[in-house]
Design a protein around this motif. Structure first.
Motif, PDB file in Angstrom:
ATOM      1  N   UNK A  99      73.685  80.844  58.545  1.00  0.00           N
ATOM      2  CA  UNK A  99      72.763  81.829  57.971  1.00  0.00           C
ATOM      3  C   UNK A  99      71.574  81.104  57.338  1.00  0.00           C
ATOM      4  N   UNK A 100      70.376  81.377  57.836  1.00  0.00           N
ATOM      5  CA  UNK A 100      69.145  80.776  57.338  1.00  0.00           C
ATOM      6  C   UNK A 100      68.380  81.778  56.484  1.00  0.00           C
ATOM      7  N   UNK A 101      67.836  81.317  55.368  1.00  0.00           N
ATOM      8  CA  UNK A 101      67.098  82.217  54.480  1.00  0.00           C
ATOM      9  C   UNK A 101      66.075  81.413  53.673  1.00  0.00           C
ATOM     10  N   UNK A 102      64.992  82.059  53.197  1.00  0.00           N
ATOM     11  CA  UNK A 102      64.000  81.367  52.378  1.00  0.00           C
ATOM     12  C   UNK A 102      64.463  81.315  50.920  1.00  0.00           C
ATOM     13  N   UNK A 103      65.057  80.219  50.538  1.00  0.00           N
ATOM     14  CA  UNK A 103      65.662  80.110  49.205  1.00  0.00           C
ATOM     15  C   UNK A 103      64.705  80.365  48.059  1.00  0.00           C
ATOM     16  N   UNK A 104      63.461  79.920  48.189  1.00  0.00           N
ATOM     17  CA  UNK A 104      62.486  80.096  47.108  1.00  0.00           C
ATOM     18  C   UNK A 104      62.188  81.569  46.853  1.00  0.00           C
ATOM     19  N   UNK A 105      62.321  82.399  47.882  1.00  0.00           N
ATOM     20  CA  UNK A 105      62.015  83.820  47.761  1.00  0.00           C
ATOM     21  C   UNK A 105      63.270  84.664  47.540  1.00  0.00           C
ATOM     22  N   UNK A 106      64.402  84.000  47.332  1.00  0.00           N
ATOM     23  CA  UNK A 106      65.643  84.708  47.044  1.00  0.00           C
ATOM     24  C   UNK A 106      66.305  84.145  45.792  1.00  0.00           C
ATOM     25  N   UNK A 107      65.495  83.722  44.832  1.00  0.00           N
ATOM     26  CA  UNK A 107      66.038  83.168  43.597  1.00  0.00           C
ATOM     27  C   UNK A 107      66.846  84.226  42.854  1.00  0.00           C
ATOM     28  N   UNK A 108      67.997  83.800  42.377  1.00  0.00           N
ATOM     29  CA  UNK A 108      68.840  84.716  41.624  1.00  0.00           C
ATOM     30  C   UNK A 108      69.700  85.608  42.511  1.00  0.00           C
ATOM     31  N   UNK A 109      69.579  85.449  43.838  1.00  0.00           N
ATOM     32  CA  UNK A 109      70.381  86.257  44.755  1.00  0.00           C
ATOM     33  C   UNK A 109      71.240  85.345  45.620  1.00  0.00           C
ATOM     34  N   UNK A 110      72.515  85.633  45.676  1.00  0.00           N
ATOM     35  CA  UNK A 110      73.439  84.843  46.483  1.00  0.00           C
ATOM     36  C   UNK A 110      73.383  85.327  47.924  1.00  0.00           C
ATOM     37  N   UNK A 111      73.153  84.409  48.845  1.00  0.00           N
ATOM     38  CA  UNK A 111      73.086  84.773  50.263  1.00  0.00           C
ATOM     39  C   UNK A 111      74.409  85.366  50.735  1.00  0.00           C
ATOM     40  N   UNK A 188      66.280  77.483  54.116  1.00  0.00           N
ATOM     41  CA  UNK A 188      65.387  76.994  55.163  1.00  0.00           C
ATOM     42  C   UNK A 188      64.005  76.663  54.599  1.00  0.00           C
ATOM     43  N   UNK A 189      63.629  75.410  54.669  1.00  0.00           N
ATOM     44  CA  UNK A 189      62.306  74.978  54.247  1.00  0.00           C
ATOM     45  C   UNK A 189      61.215  75.613  55.121  1.00  0.00           C
ATOM     46  N   UNK A 190      61.496  75.710  56.415  1.00  0.00           N
ATOM     47  CA  UNK A 190      60.528  76.294  57.347  1.00  0.00           C
ATOM     48  C   UNK A 190      60.213  77.732  56.941  1.00  0.00           C
TER      49      UNK A 190
END
Length: 301
Positions: A99-111, A188-190
């Motif tokens: 599962x890929x996700x933009x970590x910086x834009x999901x702060x405080x949310x667990x994937x 995902x950094x990308x």
């Protein structure tokens, strides 16, 4: 198998699963459902190429209806259905889920928690809607008596039945693999770079011509979005519709582009509607207060 978590706004997230082409084993027949879906897609594509006539009109209005189907349903439909054979194959461990996700834009949310929520929150709705659409099929059979034109109502409810089935059982597969801890979540950094670039630049071409955003740029964009959400206490869009192609191209998934564009359009329309309702409510409240004040002044006189 790659799964993508794509935050459309500060409150809504699109989930998408990379579609794996069906490859039957030696001697195994292709499932009827797979054949029917491909046949319908080919027929629809042929109708879209028509210059005029009922075929052209049908595809135009049909595509408008498709746009109104919630993006959450399209996202869950991208998963393979949780059939007995599919679950057995998954449990063998032959398929890896990333599962890929933009970590910086999901702060405080667990994937992981978000995956569980998206897997289960609409199951009751799709189950109920699937049976409702199925119940409409016998009622629409008499429309087949209309000459020349196909039985459009029947095909529509057949499509909706199958669509709800795929969303329901796609969600069940996602629930199965998350409950068993089979999904490996990766920041995902990308995706961080593409999200930030989409908010910093005005167009797709501008993003392509610019250098990749650095850590400072990404943090700046994230902070601005967080401040807007806190100050206005409202939903803030994080993903631009035109940015869908850039994300899809980056991961070599051309079919993901339309999913992103549809989701962004639906979320933006929903936010606009909410804002309009809020403005109308304030105007009504203001008018009521003015009327009350006027009545008080009349009473004093």
């Amino acid at each position: 198998m790659r799964i993508f978590l794509l935050p459309i706004s500060t409150r809504q997230t699109l989930i998408y699963c990379e579609r794996v082409p069906y490859t039957p084993k030696p001697g195994q027949k292709r499932p009827l459902a797979e054949w029917a879906v491909d046949k319908a897609a080919t027929t629809w594509a042929g109708f879209e190429k028509a210059d005029k006539g009922w075929r052209k009109q049908l595809t135009y209005y049909g595509n408008q209806l498709f746009k109104r189907i919630p993006y959450q349903e399209w996202g869950l439909k991208s998963f393979p259905p949780a059939t007995k054979a599919q679950l057995e194959e998954v449990d063998k461990g032959t398929v890896a889920f990333e599962c890929l996700y933009p970590g910086s834009f999901m702060k405080g949310r667990s994937a992981t928690e978000l995956l569980k929520t998206l897997a289960t929150e609409r199951q009751a709705f799709h189950r109920r809607s699937m049976w409702t659409s199925m119940a409409m099929l016998p009622i629409t059979i008499p429309f087949a008596l209309v000459p020349i034109i196909p039985n459009i109502p029947f095909f529509w409810f057949a499509f909706r039945t199958y669509s709800h089935y795929r969303a329901l059982y796609g969600g069940r597969l996602l629930e199965h693999i998350t409950n068993k801890g089979m999904v490996q979540a990766k920041d995902s950094r990308v995706m961080d770079e593409l999200y930030a670039a989409g908010l910093l630049k005005p167009s797709r071409q501008a993003v392509r011509e610019a250098t990749k955003p650095g850590d400072t740029d990404i943090e700046k964009v994230v902070k601005q979005a967080e401040e807007q959400a806190k100050e206005g206490k409202k939903e803030v869009v994080l993903l631009q519709g035109w940015n869908g192609k850039l994300i899809a191209d980056a991961f070599h998934l051309s079919e993901m582009e339309v999913e992103i564009e549809r989701a962004v359009e639906q979320v933006e329309n929903a936010i606009k509607k909410t804002d309009e309702q809020a403005r109308t409510a304030k105007e009504v409240e203001r008018a009521t207060e003015q009327k009350t004040e006027a009545l008080k002044d009349e009473t004093k006189q």
